[in-house]
Design an enzyme around this catalytic site. Structure first.
Site, mmCIF file in Angstrom:
data_model
loop_
_atom_site.group_PDB
_atom_site.id
_atom_site.type_symbol
_atom_site.label_atom_id
_atom_site.label_comp_id
_atom_site.label_asym_id
_atom_site.label_seq_id
_atom_site.Cartn_x
_atom_site.Cartn_y
_atom_site.Cartn_z
ATOM 1 N N HIS A 57 0.839 -1.201 0.000
ATOM 2 C CA HIS A 57 0.000 0.000 0.000
ATOM 3 C C HIS A 57 0.873 1.249 0.000
ATOM 4 C CE1 HIS A 57 -4.044 1.815 1.443
ATOM 5 N NE2 HIS A 57 -3.296 2.767 0.899
ATOM 6 N N LEU A 60 2.604 6.432 -5.125
ATOM 7 C CA LEU A 60 3.826 6.909 -5.810
ATOM 8 C C LEU A 60 3.602 8.251 -6.497
ATOM 9 C CD1 LEU A 60 5.333 3.608 -7.266
ATOM 10 C CD2 LEU A 60 5.975 4.836 -5.186
ATOM 11 N N ARG A 61 2.338 8.683 -6.568
ATOM 12 C CA ARG A 61 1.976 10.046 -7.010
ATOM 13 C C ARG A 61 2.169 10.322 -8.496
ATOM 14 N NH1 ARG A 61 -1.215 10.636 -2.845
ATOM 15 N NH2 ARG A 61 -0.219 11.323 -0.906
ATOM 16 N N ASN A 91 -4.850 6.457 -6.986
ATOM 17 C CA ASN A 91 -5.313 7.855 -6.936
ATOM 18 C C ASN A 91 -4.268 8.842 -7.469
ATOM 19 O OD1 ASN A 91 -3.677 7.413 -4.711
ATOM 20 N ND2 ASN A 91 -4.821 8.800 -3.383
ATOM 21 N N HIS A 179 -10.750 0.671 1.347
ATOM 22 C CA HIS A 179 -10.507 1.819 2.248
ATOM 23 C C HIS A 179 -11.812 2.031 2.998
ATOM 24 C CE1 HIS A 179 -9.314 6.286 2.729
ATOM 25 N NE2 HIS A 179 -10.544 6.209 3.182
ATOM 26 N N HIS A 232 -5.377 -0.306 5.762
ATOM 27 C CA HIS A 232 -4.971 0.549 6.903
ATOM 28 C C HIS A 232 -5.918 0.561 8.110
ATOM 29 C CE1 HIS A 232 -7.594 3.158 4.606
ATOM 30 N NE2 HIS A 232 -6.665 3.552 3.760
ATOM 31 N N ASN A 278 -5.095 9.801 7.309
ATOM 32 C CA ASN A 278 -6.421 9.188 7.253
ATOM 33 C C ASN A 278 -6.287 7.715 6.917
ATOM 34 O OD1 ASN A 278 -9.222 9.160 7.418
ATOM 35 N ND2 ASN A 278 -9.450 9.375 5.213
ATOM 36 N N ASP A 305 1.356 2.700 3.742
ATOM 37 C CA ASP A 305 0.434 3.737 3.260
ATOM 38 C C ASP A 305 1.244 5.007 2.948
ATOM 39 O OD1 ASP A 305 -1.795 5.079 2.412
ATOM 40 O OD2 ASP A 305 -2.751 5.223 4.382
ATOM 41 N N HIS A 309 3.537 14.236 0.679
ATOM 42 C CA HIS A 309 2.987 15.547 0.322
ATOM 43 C C HIS A 309 4.120 16.563 0.434
ATOM 44 C CE1 HIS A 309 -1.189 14.358 0.136
ATOM 45 N NE2 HIS A 309 -1.082 13.744 1.293
#
Lengths: 421, 318
Positions: A57, A60-61, A91, A179, A232, A278, A305, A309
């Site tokens: 989980h 990698l953006r 995502n 999730h 998670h 979260n 997870d 950022h």
């Protein structure tokens, strides 16, 4: 070409590991067999040997949020954290809900390590755009290389759609990772609902929102006789439900993250945005329940997870900050503290970070048996290092441990017998 | 105005009442009492803060608090500058961090901040060298309101706090006024009761040093003061209340309910009031109402706070 790692400490015993052609040849007690001439010998000097970990989980953006992380930087963080494989969530921007995006991610991974490196296993979106309305083309995603299906980052509010995704994915031999969060109970929240949130005046998310969806998923898995994997897990209520499901024979598996075992919501009492995640950090009672669940197998695996950022995104009031921690660089240092405390053994870490993840998602794994892929690393449990943007390989340093000294770090890593660093 | 010679104000900022010691509180209230006299003179101005700059950074709508700080600063001869949310770079998407740096570059002595995010005052205080006054941050804290309420109660109770009982009625969960008052008044030895529907109570209230009531009639019996809180209309839209009429039937402080309190018990409200909603007009305008006294106390109290923070840089407050 052959390689011998000598004097490595594996589960407490000193061993030599022989590698040939990228595979494990054998592992024997240290000093019992002399390496043949021409073998490259690496003296581990008693450092701890682990098989490469698998993180099921991560975010990698890339594509879309390369300023937070890209596939190349995320994989550097992975290998330096001891991970030989990561499963990356969908995502991104655009969302990984079609083969083109999956292939783009896989190509970025090949470019990052042209000579061979860590495995990237994309996770396909469960719904188009992760919007929770229409099922994504799961067969196309599976064929392109997605190893699992998830709406991660967003909850599956529509239970009918969740059911159909589980059924459709089952035909493709893919597990759905959920999730768990009730959107109405989580809306507008920035931390766990509890003593701290009430005191500092921040809208809190009650853990029942997570537990409600865990319960639903277990009941669906029970009814359909299909597997489901809970992402998670952060709270005792969810743990209790998973334990109940497993006792009943439901095919439910579950993961948790290092931070849910080490931190509670008091970490936010000064509005620290680096402690915003979260699901949110819960209470000390939840931490205790999760630790028990990890020990007794109710929680099957560890994941990071990993959610990088950029610094400027966390430099703001708590209610404006995005959720998530960078995790790949820190994961082993953090979970090894549980070994140091005597709560877990090194064998537990191997189970939670490597064997079980491979088993659940049917991935190749090194168990140091002849013929296994020669993916392993050395860990120096005494190395002390300061968590900062300069010392980690992720592009982002958004973690509650930023500025703190951690103990233990990966010192060398081999994948398919080749030294990555 | 200084009784205890050993006392020294030591705070760069006023972010919440929790940071204040009892001598701090007494000192602020005594100082406010002396400034109150200034406010009653024909010429309501002293040169105390001449040449000092005070920025009023109100990123959330406010009329009374902002005006109160503005008047307080001007009566101390400080220059006050307003930075409002609308029409400023804030509404153009500038981050709070960037606003902070811009403000710093102007080298003010004190910044008063009002912001909708809990923790915003602490956020800027950690990043600025000048003094920061929290003029209200989200649901978290409103220290000058609690201090002015304390000032008002001190007068009504003739200086006695210990053993008195105060009822705070209304939306506790979303109220920075309630949080700061609970902290400050319990510190002073006041027994605090809170009364609200359960949907408007904060999480973790069992750890708060207060007594909880779900009916106003029980809560108000025998108290020495009542503080009503404004009900925000959005609580109904959030689904926390069925409708306003029902709220007012259950939680409006009427003359009949007030008669159950100790005689002469003062009635406070941070304003602006919703007449007939949380407080009956007859109570708001009645003999026990101290609502307008609170406004006057607000100016005096804020003068004291601005004075302490603006003078601190000059090496003390003597």
């Amino acid at each position: 070409m052959t390689l011998c790692i000598t004097n490595a400490r594996y589960l407490g015993a000193l061993v030599d590991v022989f590698v040939k052609g990228g595979l494990i040849e054998n592992m024997i007690q240290a000093g019992h067999h002399k390496a043949d001439a021409g073998t490259e010998v690496f003296d581990a000097q008693g450092q701890v040997l682990f098989p490469s970990f698998i993180d099921c989980h991560v975010h990698l953006r890339e594509p879309g949020y390369e300023y937070k992380e890209d596939v190349a930087s995320g994989l550097q963080a992975a290998v330096h954290g001891g991970f030989g494989a990561v499963m990356c969530m969908a995502n991104t921007k655009p969302v990984n809900d079609c083969a083109a995006v999956t292939e783009y991610i896989l190509q970025a991974a090949r470019k990052a390590f042209p000579q061979g490196g860590p495995h990237v296993y994309p996770v396909g979106a469960a719904t188009v755009g992760l919007l929770g309305q229409e099922m994504a083309p799961l067969a196309e995603l599976a064929q392109a290389g997605c190893v699992a299906i998830s709406n991660d980052g967003h909850s599956m509010e529509n239970s009918e759609l969740m059911r159909r995704v589980m059924e459709y994915a089952a035909d493709l031999k893919r597990i759905v990772i959920d999730h768990c969060e009730d959107a109405s109970l989580a809306r507008g929240t920035h931390m766990n609902e509890g003593i701290t949130s009430g005191m500092i005046g921040v809208k809190g998310q009650p853990d029942v929102g997570e537990a409600l969806h865990v319960a639903r998923d277990i009941l669906l898995a029970d009814y359909l006789d299909l597997p489901v994997h809970i992402a998670h897990v952060s709270c005792k209520r969810a743990v209790d439900l998973i334990r109940w499901g497993k006792a009943r024979g439901v095919k439910v598996t579950a993961e948790t993250c290092p931070h849910y075992l080490l931190l509670d919501d008091s970490a936010l009492e000064n509005y620290g945005t680096n402690a915003k995640v979260n699901p949110p950090l819960r209470t000390p009672a939840d931490v205790a329940a999760l630790r028990e669940a990890v020990k007794d197998g109710t929680i099957d695996i560890f994941v990071t997870d990993h959610a990088p950022h950029a610094a400027h995104e966390k430099e703001c009031p708590l209610d404006e900050a995005p959720n998530g921690f960078t995790g790949l660089d820190l994961a082993l240092s953090l979970t090894y503290t549980l070994v140091r405390e005597g709560f877990l053994q090194e064998a537990d870490l191997e189970r939670l970070w490597s064997r079980k993840p491979a088993e659940i998602f049917d991935l190749p794994v090194n168990m140091f048996a002849p013929g296994d892929p020669a993916n392993f690393f050395l860990f120096d449990p005494e190395a002390r290092w300061l968590v900062s943007p300069e010392t980690i390989y992720s592009k982002s340093c958004n973690t509650p441990y930023a500025g703190q000294e951690l103990r233990g770090r990966v010192s060398a890593h081999w994948l398919e017998g080749k030294r990555i660093f | 105005m200084e009784n205890d010679k050993a006392y020294l104000w030591s705070h760069k900022d006023l972010l919440d009442v929790t940071q204040l010691s009892l001598p701090d509180v007494t000192h602020i209230l005594d100082l406010a009492a002396s400034f109150e006299l200034v406010n009653q003179r024909p010429v309501k101005k002293v040169p105390t803060l001449k040449g000092k700059s005070i920025v009023l950074f109100f990123a959330e709508n406010s009329t009374r608090t902002k005006t109160s700080f503005d008047v307080a600063g001007k009566r101390l001869s400080a220059d006050t500058f307003s930075l409002a949310k609308s029409g400023s770079s804030i509404s153009k998407g500038e981050s709070l961090q960037d606003t902070v740096w811009t403000l710093q570059a102007m080298n003010p002595d004190v910044i008063v901040i009002r912001h909708s995010s809990s923790g915003a005052a602490q956020f800027i205080a950690e990043r600025l060298q000048c003094g920061v006054v929290n003029g209200g941050d989200g649901w978290h804290a409103h220290p000058t309101q609690a201090l002015l309420d304390c000032f008002t109660l001190r007068r009504a109770w003739q200086g006695q706090f210990a053993g008195k009982t105060l009822l705070i009625a209304g939306d506790i969960a979303h109220s920075r006024v309630a949080r700061s008052n609970v902290h400050l008044l319990t510190k002073l030895g006041v027994n605090v009761r809170i009364c609200a529907p359960r949907t408007l109570l904060p999480a973790g209230r069992q750890t708060w040093p207060v007594e909880y009531f779900d009916t106003l009639r029980d809560a108000v019996k025998g108290v020495d003061a009542v503080m009503c809180l404004r009900l925000q209309l959005e609580r109904m839209l959030d689904g926390l209340l069925p409708d306003l009429a029902e709220y007012s039937r259950r939680f409006c402080l009427t003359p009949e309910l007030l008669s159950l309190a100790n005689s002469q018990a003062p009635v406070l409200h941070p304003g602006p009031i919703n007449r007939g909603m949380e407080i009956a007009a007859a109570v708001a305008d009645g003999a026990q109402s101290r609502i307008l006294d609170q406004v006057a106390a607000g100016v005096a109290t804020r003068m004291a706070v601005l004075y302490l923070l603006a003078q601190r840089k000059d090496g003390g407050n003597k």
